[in-house]
Design a protein around this motif. Sequence first.
Motif, PDB file in Angstrom:
ATOM      1  N   ALA A   1      -9.026  25.602  -3.679  1.00  0.00           N
ATOM      2  CA  ALA A   1      -9.634  25.169  -4.941  1.00  0.00           C
ATOM      3  C   ALA A   1     -11.047  25.720  -5.080  1.00  0.00           C
ATOM      4  CB  ALA A   1      -9.635  23.649  -5.014  1.00  0.00           C
ATOM      5  N   ALA A   2     -11.826  25.671  -4.000  1.00  0.00           N
ATOM      6  CA  ALA A   2     -13.214  26.132  -4.050  1.00  0.00           C
ATOM      7  C   ALA A   2     -13.318  27.636  -4.244  1.00  0.00           C
ATOM      8  CB  ALA A   2     -13.948  25.712  -2.779  1.00  0.00           C
ATOM      9  N   LYS A   3     -12.394  28.393  -3.641  1.00  0.00           N
ATOM     10  CA  LYS A   3     -12.440  29.852  -3.694  1.00  0.00           C
ATOM     11  C   LYS A   3     -11.520  30.442  -4.762  1.00  0.00           C
ATOM     12  CE  LYS A   3     -15.236  30.179  -0.180  1.00  0.00           C
ATOM     13  NZ  LYS A   3     -16.599  30.756  -0.326  1.00  0.00           N
ATOM     14  N   ASN A   4     -10.769  29.581  -5.431  1.00  0.00           N
ATOM     15  CA  ASN A   4      -9.824  30.022  -6.454  1.00  0.00           C
ATOM     16  C   ASN A   4      -8.848  31.054  -5.888  1.00  0.00           C
ATOM     17  OD1 ASN A   4      -8.652  30.051  -9.020  1.00  0.00           O
ATOM     18  ND2 ASN A   4      -9.945  31.743  -9.716  1.00  0.00           N
ATOM     19  N   ILE A   5      -8.244  30.718  -4.766  1.00  0.00           N
ATOM     20  CA  ILE A   5      -7.263  31.587  -4.119  1.00  0.00           C
ATOM     21  C   ILE A   5      -5.974  30.796  -3.904  1.00  0.00           C
ATOM     22  CG2 ILE A   5      -8.974  33.040  -2.964  1.00  0.00           C
ATOM     23  CD1 ILE A   5      -8.540  31.401  -0.420  1.00  0.00           C
ATOM     24  N   ASN A   6      -4.869  31.504  -3.670  1.00  0.00           N
ATOM     25  CA  ASN A   6      -3.624  30.796  -3.383  1.00  0.00           C
ATOM     26  C   ASN A   6      -3.513  30.552  -1.880  1.00  0.00           C
ATOM     27  OD1 ASN A   6      -2.046  32.953  -2.006  1.00  0.00           O
ATOM     28  ND2 ASN A   6      -2.114  33.949  -4.014  1.00  0.00           N
ATOM     29  N   SER A   7      -2.587  29.690  -1.523  1.00  0.00           N
ATOM     30  CA  SER A   7      -2.482  29.254  -0.130  1.00  0.00           C
ATOM     31  C   SER A   7      -1.554  30.113   0.714  1.00  0.00           C
ATOM     32  CB  SER A   7      -2.001  27.797  -0.075  1.00  0.00           C
ATOM     33  OG  SER A   7      -0.702  27.691  -0.638  1.00  0.00           O
TER      34      SER A   7
ATOM     35  N   VAL B   1     -10.372  29.869  10.365  1.00  0.00           N
ATOM     36  CA  VAL B   1      -9.637  30.152   9.136  1.00  0.00           C
ATOM     37  C   VAL B   1      -9.150  31.592   9.154  1.00  0.00           C
ATOM     38  CG1 VAL B   1      -9.742  30.227   6.612  1.00  0.00           C
ATOM     39  CG2 VAL B   1     -11.039  28.492   7.857  1.00  0.00           C
ATOM     40  N   SER B   2      -7.895  31.788   8.816  1.00  0.00           N
ATOM     41  CA  SER B   2      -7.323  33.128   8.770  1.00  0.00           C
ATOM     42  C   SER B   2      -6.481  33.274   7.514  1.00  0.00           C
ATOM     43  CB  SER B   2      -6.457  33.380  10.016  1.00  0.00           C
ATOM     44  OG  SER B   2      -5.973  34.707  10.036  1.00  0.00           O
ATOM     45  N   LYS B   3      -6.597  34.424   6.860  1.00  0.00           N
ATOM     46  CA  LYS B   3      -5.782  34.696   5.670  1.00  0.00           C
ATOM     47  C   LYS B   3      -5.354  36.154   5.672  1.00  0.00           C
ATOM     48  CE  LYS B   3      -5.431  33.603   0.736  1.00  0.00           C
ATOM     49  NZ  LYS B   3      -4.247  34.415   0.555  1.00  0.00           N
ATOM     50  N   TYR B   4      -4.086  36.387   5.363  1.00  0.00           N
ATOM     51  CA  TYR B   4      -3.538  37.736   5.288  1.00  0.00           C
ATOM     52  C   TYR B   4      -2.800  37.931   3.973  1.00  0.00           C
ATOM     53  CZ  TYR B   4      -4.609  39.049  10.083  1.00  0.00           C
ATOM     54  OH  TYR B   4      -5.274  39.386  11.243  1.00  0.00           O
ATOM     55  N   LYS B   5      -2.693  39.176   3.583  1.00  0.00           N
ATOM     56  CA  LYS B   5      -1.876  39.532   2.426  1.00  0.00           C
ATOM     57  C   LYS B   5      -1.107  40.806   2.740  1.00  0.00           C
ATOM     58  CE  LYS B   5      -5.411  42.217  -0.060  1.00  0.00           C
ATOM     59  NZ  LYS B   5      -6.163  42.352  -1.331  1.00  0.00           N
ATOM     60  N   VAL B   6      -0.058  41.036   1.972  1.00  0.00           N
ATOM     61  CA  VAL B   6       0.752  42.241   2.106  1.00  0.00           C
ATOM     62  C   VAL B   6       0.276  43.265   1.088  1.00  0.00           C
ATOM     63  CG1 VAL B   6       3.045  43.215   1.690  1.00  0.00           C
ATOM     64  CG2 VAL B   6       2.804  41.153   3.063  1.00  0.00           C
ATOM     65  N   VAL B   7       0.120  44.498   1.535  1.00  0.00           N
ATOM     66  CA  VAL B   7      -0.206  45.605   0.636  1.00  0.00           C
ATOM     67  C   VAL B   7       0.929  46.614   0.720  1.00  0.00           C
ATOM     68  CG1 VAL B   7      -1.828  47.456   0.120  1.00  0.00           C
ATOM     69  CG2 VAL B   7      -2.680  45.276   0.973  1.00  0.00           C
TER      70      VAL B   7
ATOM     71  N   LEU C   1       0.011  44.717   6.525  1.00  0.00           N
ATOM     72  CA  LEU C   1      -0.744  43.464   6.402  1.00  0.00           C
ATOM     73  C   LEU C   1      -2.232  43.761   6.502  1.00  0.00           C
ATOM     74  CD1 LEU C   1       1.108  40.851   8.664  1.00  0.00           C
ATOM     75  CD2 LEU C   1       1.118  40.988   6.182  1.00  0.00           C
ATOM     76  N   VAL C   2      -3.000  43.113   5.657  1.00  0.00           N
ATOM     77  CA  VAL C   2      -4.454  43.243   5.749  1.00  0.00           C
ATOM     78  C   VAL C   2      -5.071  41.849   5.789  1.00  0.00           C
ATOM     79  CG1 VAL C   2      -4.558  45.466   4.583  1.00  0.00           C
ATOM     80  CG2 VAL C   2      -4.742  43.375   3.243  1.00  0.00           C
ATOM     81  N   SER C   3      -6.127  41.728   6.556  1.00  0.00           N
ATOM     82  CA  SER C   3      -6.827  40.454   6.689  1.00  0.00           C
ATOM     83  C   SER C   3      -7.809  40.288   5.537  1.00  0.00           C
ATOM     84  CB  SER C   3      -7.572  40.406   8.022  1.00  0.00           C
ATOM     85  OG  SER C   3      -8.346  39.223   8.117  1.00  0.00           O
ATOM     86  N   GLU C   4      -7.896  39.080   5.016  1.00  0.00           N
ATOM     87  CA  GLU C   4      -8.856  38.744   3.967  1.00  0.00           C
ATOM     88  C   GLU C   4      -9.883  37.772   4.541  1.00  0.00           C
ATOM     89  OE1 GLU C   4      -7.144  38.611  -0.301  1.00  0.00           O
ATOM     90  OE2 GLU C   4      -5.736  37.491   0.942  1.00  0.00           O
ATOM     91  N   GLU C   5     -11.150  38.099   4.396  1.00  0.00           N
ATOM     92  CA  GLU C   5     -12.185  37.207   4.891  1.00  0.00           C
ATOM     93  C   GLU C   5     -12.311  35.991   3.971  1.00  0.00           C
ATOM     94  OE1 GLU C   5     -16.814  37.371   6.467  1.00  0.00           O
ATOM     95  OE2 GLU C   5     -16.159  38.803   4.929  1.00  0.00           O
ATOM     96  N   VAL C   6     -12.293  34.829   4.576  1.00  0.00           N
ATOM     97  CA  VAL C   6     -12.474  33.583   3.827  1.00  0.00           C
ATOM     98  C   VAL C   6     -13.671  32.853   4.434  1.00  0.00           C
ATOM     99  CG1 VAL C   6     -11.466  31.384   3.133  1.00  0.00           C
ATOM    100  CG2 VAL C   6     -10.006  33.413   3.318  1.00  0.00           C
ATOM    101  N   ILE C   7     -14.764  32.823   3.699  1.00  0.00           N
ATOM    102  CA  ILE C   7     -15.975  32.150   4.162  1.00  0.00           C
ATOM    103  C   ILE C   7     -15.966  30.719   3.625  1.00  0.00           C
ATOM    104  CG2 ILE C   7     -18.503  32.149   4.104  1.00  0.00           C
ATOM    105  CD1 ILE C   7     -18.352  35.197   3.737  1.00  0.00           C
ATOM    106  N   TYR C   8     -15.902  29.782   4.524  1.00  0.00           N
ATOM    107  CA  TYR C   8     -15.842  28.381   4.105  1.00  0.00           C
ATOM    108  C   TYR C   8     -17.181  27.660   4.256  1.00  0.00           C
ATOM    109  CZ  TYR C   8     -15.780  27.002   9.027  1.00  0.00           C
ATOM    110  OH  TYR C   8     -16.109  26.796  10.342  1.00  0.00           O
ATOM    111  N   SER C   9     -18.136  28.271   4.935  1.00  0.00           N
ATOM    112  CA  SER C   9     -19.400  27.593   5.240  1.00  0.00           C
ATOM    113  C   SER C   9     -20.241  27.313   3.997  1.00  0.00           C
ATOM    114  CB  SER C   9     -20.217  28.409   6.239  1.00  0.00           C
ATOM    115  OG  SER C   9     -20.463  29.712   5.750  1.00  0.00           O
ATOM    116  N   ASP C  10     -19.926  27.994   2.874  1.00  0.00           N
ATOM    117  CA  ASP C  10     -20.668  27.721   1.646  1.00  0.00           C
ATOM    118  C   ASP C  10     -20.033  26.598   0.825  1.00  0.00           C
ATOM    119  OD1 ASP C  10     -18.422  29.114   0.931  1.00  0.00           O
ATOM    120  OD2 ASP C  10     -19.435  30.571  -0.345  1.00  0.00           O
TER     121      ASP C  10
END
Length: 269
Positions: free
Chosen positions: A76-82, A257-263, A237-246
Amino acid sequence: MAHKTPLATWLYLNRTVLAPTFTEFKGTGELAPGLFDFSTKIMWQGTEIEGRGVDDNREIAFEKSVAEGIERIICAAKNINSVGLAVSGGSHCPEAHAKFETLERFYLDEHLHKRIPLIEVKSDIILPNTFLAMNPECEVRFFQMATPTSLYGLVCQISDIERKSFGFALSDSMENSQRRSFLESIPSFCWLKNKNELNQSASSVPWQISKEFISKISPLLGSIPVNDFRKSFFPKLVSEEVIYSDIPILKSALLKVSKYKVVNMSGDL
């Protein structure tokens, strides 16, 4: 129990801000003895957020529900899907889980969009046995996705004469994938058995047990002989950085925290 696991400890320390409420769904354990099913609801910026966790270990089930709640805050904070997002506390690294979940959704979508059949495989786990012993009218079936030989993508279908539920998992172990897909399917089946149909709208039905999804996947299940089974390619697969400290409420959380997507050649999935 709220202080025994890392994420639960963090939530307990922030209880005055997040106002958590916990529900243990006894119906899942009654339907499948030995399973624990928790819901953790928290209030974040005026919105109720819920996480769910199911496991045959009570503390792990509870921790899973808290982790999913934190994932939803991040989304919700980053407007990304899970999809492909995994969160853990303590020493556990969520990277493998994030990768597996990304691939799970990729291969499932491949089957649905290209109408690739899945083959039925026998159960290698004992977890469903107590459920089937108490519910002899039900069936538990596992179907394997077309993946490279190093991966095991599974669809678990739990059904009786009136209803079907589905769960999905992918890992490097057939046994682990069967276990995880069953654990994902059983709460939906319990929900279907107990729901008040008069109070349910189409929009409130989880996507994996919606009539639309069932109509798409059912013709693909077990419809080809094993020797015709297609193996799919391994996507990038590529890793997406997700910064949660803000995110202020998460500053004190010791998260990994780890997030990946398919390219692929046509873009991101």
